[in-house]
Structure formats: structure tokens, C-alpha cells
Motif scaffolding. Structure first.
Motif, PDB file in Angstrom:
ATOM      1  N   ARG A  60       0.829  -1.218   0.000  1.00  0.00           N
ATOM      2  CA  ARG A  60       0.000   0.000   0.000  1.00  0.00           C
ATOM      3  C   ARG A  60       0.858   1.261   0.000  1.00  0.00           C
ATOM      4  N   GLN A  61       1.912   1.262   0.802  1.00  0.00           N
ATOM      5  CA  GLN A  61       2.788   2.433   0.876  1.00  0.00           C
ATOM      6  C   GLN A  61       3.566   2.642  -0.423  1.00  0.00           C
ATOM      7  N   LEU A  62       4.024   1.560  -1.038  1.00  0.00           N
ATOM      8  CA  LEU A  62       4.717   1.672  -2.325  1.00  0.00           C
ATOM      9  C   LEU A  62       3.798   2.255  -3.389  1.00  0.00           C
ATOM     10  N   ALA A  63       2.569   1.768  -3.438  1.00  0.00           N
ATOM     11  CA  ALA A  63       1.606   2.271  -4.417  1.00  0.00           C
ATOM     12  C   ALA A  63       1.315   3.741  -4.182  1.00  0.00           C
ATOM     13  N   ARG A  64       1.206   4.117  -2.948  1.00  0.00           N
ATOM     14  CA  ARG A  64       0.914   5.509  -2.618  1.00  0.00           C
ATOM     15  C   ARG A  64       2.078   6.436  -2.955  1.00  0.00           C
ATOM     16  N   ARG A  65       3.280   5.980  -2.680  1.00  0.00           N
ATOM     17  CA  ARG A  65       4.474   6.812  -2.888  1.00  0.00           C
ATOM     18  C   ARG A  65       4.919   6.858  -4.336  1.00  0.00           C
ATOM     19  N   PHE A  66       4.843   5.705  -5.028  1.00  0.00           N
ATOM     20  CA  PHE A  66       5.403   5.624  -6.374  1.00  0.00           C
ATOM     21  C   PHE A  66       4.343   5.412  -7.458  1.00  0.00           C
ATOM     22  N   GLY A  67       3.082   5.427  -7.083  1.00  0.00           N
ATOM     23  CA  GLY A  67       2.012   5.377  -8.065  1.00  0.00           C
ATOM     24  C   GLY A  67       1.625   4.001  -8.561  1.00  0.00           C
ATOM     25  N   GLY A  68       2.070   2.982  -7.915  1.00  0.00           N
ATOM     26  CA  GLY A  68       1.691   1.633  -8.317  1.00  0.00           C
ATOM     27  C   GLY A  68       2.761   0.631  -7.938  1.00  0.00           C
ATOM     28  N   VAL A  69       2.424  -0.628  -8.076  1.00  0.00           N
ATOM     29  CA  VAL A  69       3.360  -1.707  -7.766  1.00  0.00           C
ATOM     30  C   VAL A  69       3.417  -2.624  -8.993  1.00  0.00           C
ATOM     31  N   PRO A  70       4.537  -2.575  -9.721  1.00  0.00           N
ATOM     32  CA  PRO A  70       4.667  -3.452 -10.892  1.00  0.00           C
ATOM     33  C   PRO A  70       4.582  -4.927 -10.497  1.00  0.00           C
ATOM     34  N   SER A  71       4.210  -5.758 -11.436  1.00  0.00           N
ATOM     35  CA  SER A  71       4.023  -7.179 -11.140  1.00  0.00           C
ATOM     36  C   SER A  71       5.301  -7.833 -10.635  1.00  0.00           C
ATOM     37  N   GLU A  72       6.476  -7.448 -11.146  1.00  0.00           N
ATOM     38  CA  GLU A  72       7.719  -8.050 -10.660  1.00  0.00           C
ATOM     39  C   GLU A  72       7.995  -7.660  -9.210  1.00  0.00           C
ATOM     40  N   VAL A  73       7.606  -6.467  -8.817  1.00  0.00           N
ATOM     41  CA  VAL A  73       7.758  -6.058  -7.422  1.00  0.00           C
ATOM     42  C   VAL A  73       6.758  -6.815  -6.559  1.00  0.00           C
ATOM     43  N   ASN A  74       5.547  -6.953  -7.040  1.00  0.00           N
ATOM     44  CA  ASN A  74       4.533  -7.705  -6.309  1.00  0.00           C
ATOM     45  C   ASN A  74       4.989  -9.149  -6.091  1.00  0.00           C
ATOM     46  N   ASP A  75       5.567  -9.756  -7.104  1.00  0.00           N
ATOM     47  CA  ASP A  75       6.088 -11.125  -6.975  1.00  0.00           C
ATOM     48  C   ASP A  75       7.182 -11.183  -5.917  1.00  0.00           C
ATOM     49  N   ARG A  76       8.027 -10.179  -5.906  1.00  0.00           N
ATOM     50  CA  ARG A  76       9.113 -10.127  -4.918  1.00  0.00           C
ATOM     51  C   ARG A  76       8.554  -9.985  -3.503  1.00  0.00           C
ATOM     52  N   LEU A  77       7.528  -9.177  -3.359  1.00  0.00           N
ATOM     53  CA  LEU A  77       6.886  -9.021  -2.050  1.00  0.00           C
ATOM     54  C   LEU A  77       6.291 -10.340  -1.576  1.00  0.00           C
ATOM     55  N   GLU A  78       5.653 -11.068  -2.475  1.00  0.00           N
ATOM     56  CA  GLU A  78       5.021 -12.339  -2.108  1.00  0.00           C
ATOM     57  C   GLU A  78       6.036 -13.377  -1.650  1.00  0.00           C
ATOM     58  N   ALA A  79       7.245 -13.325  -2.196  1.00  0.00           N
ATOM     59  CA  ALA A  79       8.277 -14.313  -1.858  1.00  0.00           C
ATOM     60  C   ALA A  79       9.140 -13.890  -0.675  1.00  0.00           C
ATOM     61  N   ALA A  80       8.975 -12.668  -0.195  1.00  0.00           N
ATOM     62  CA  ALA A  80       9.865 -12.110   0.828  1.00  0.00           C
ATOM     63  C   ALA A  80       9.604 -12.667   2.221  1.00  0.00           C
ATOM     64  N   SER A  81      10.669 -12.709   2.982  1.00  0.00           N
ATOM     65  CA  SER A  81      10.570 -13.075   4.400  1.00  0.00           C
ATOM     66  C   SER A  81      10.145 -11.842   5.201  1.00  0.00           C
ATOM     67  N   ARG A  82       9.788 -12.077   6.435  1.00  0.00           N
ATOM     68  CA  ARG A  82       9.411 -10.963   7.317  1.00  0.00           C
ATOM     69  C   ARG A  82      10.580  -9.984   7.463  1.00  0.00           C
ATOM     70  N   ALA A  83      11.799 -10.500   7.608  1.00  0.00           N
ATOM     71  CA  ALA A  83      12.976  -9.638   7.770  1.00  0.00           C
ATOM     72  C   ALA A  83      13.197  -8.760   6.534  1.00  0.00           C
ATOM     73  N   GLU A  84      13.033  -9.342   5.349  1.00  0.00           N
ATOM     74  CA  GLU A  84      13.188  -8.557   4.120  1.00  0.00           C
ATOM     75  C   GLU A  84      12.128  -7.461   4.052  1.00  0.00           C
ATOM     76  N   LEU A  85      10.897  -7.817   4.363  1.00  0.00           N
ATOM     77  CA  LEU A  85       9.819  -6.827   4.337  1.00  0.00           C
ATOM     78  C   LEU A  85      10.101  -5.679   5.284  1.00  0.00           C
TER      79      LEU A  85
END
Length: 75
Positions: free
Chosen positions: A32-57
Motif C-alpha cells: 500500500r505504501q509503495l503504491a501511494r508513494r510511487f504510483g503503483g506496484v509493478p508485477s515483478e515487485v509484487n512477486d518479490r513481495l510475495e516471496a519475501a521473508s518478514r525480515a526482508e519486508l
């Protein structure tokens, strides 16, 4: 003794469920914050978010405050 084993199993699964929920919440907040700050979340970023650990997030959430670009968040 069986009751103790069942309780231990419940406690472990409850803890795992809480951790997964916490990770999902961090993922949703960052998205939500990425979309608000940068105007959207590309699919490759979304995929990266889905695969991320809590520490990475958490690391990316911290970087979001100082990053000028979306790429800087994930460097």
C-alpha cells in the motif's frame, strides 16, 4: 502426557499462524505504501513481495522512508 503433547502442538501452530499473519500484514502495508508513494506496484515487485521473508519486508519498509525511487527501496 498426551494432553501436554496436544497443547504443545496447538501452541506451535498458533505461533506459526500468528507469525504468518504478521508477515502478511507487513506485506500488505508495504504494498500500500509503495503504491501511494510511487504510483503503483509493478508485477515483478509484487512477486518479490510475495516471496519475501518478514525480515526482508521490514528492511524494505525502513528503506521506503529515504528512497527516492522504487528501485532504491529494493537495493
Amino acid at each position: 502426557m498426551a494432553r501436554d503433547t496436544v497443547q504443545e502442538w496447538k501452541d506451535e501452530h498458533l505461533q506459526a499462524g500468528m507469525e504468518q499473519g504478521s508477515t502478511n500484514e507487513a506485506r500488505a502495508i508495504l504494498r500500500r505504501q509503495l503504491a501511494r508513494r510511487f504510483g503503483g506496484v509493478p508485477s515483478e515487485v509484487n512477486d518479490r513481495l510475495e516471496a519475501a521473508s518478514r525480515a526482508e519486508l521490514e528492511n524494505w519498509i525502513d528503506r521506503l522512508y529515504d528512497a527516492a525511487t522504487l528501485d532504491e527501496v529494493f537495493q
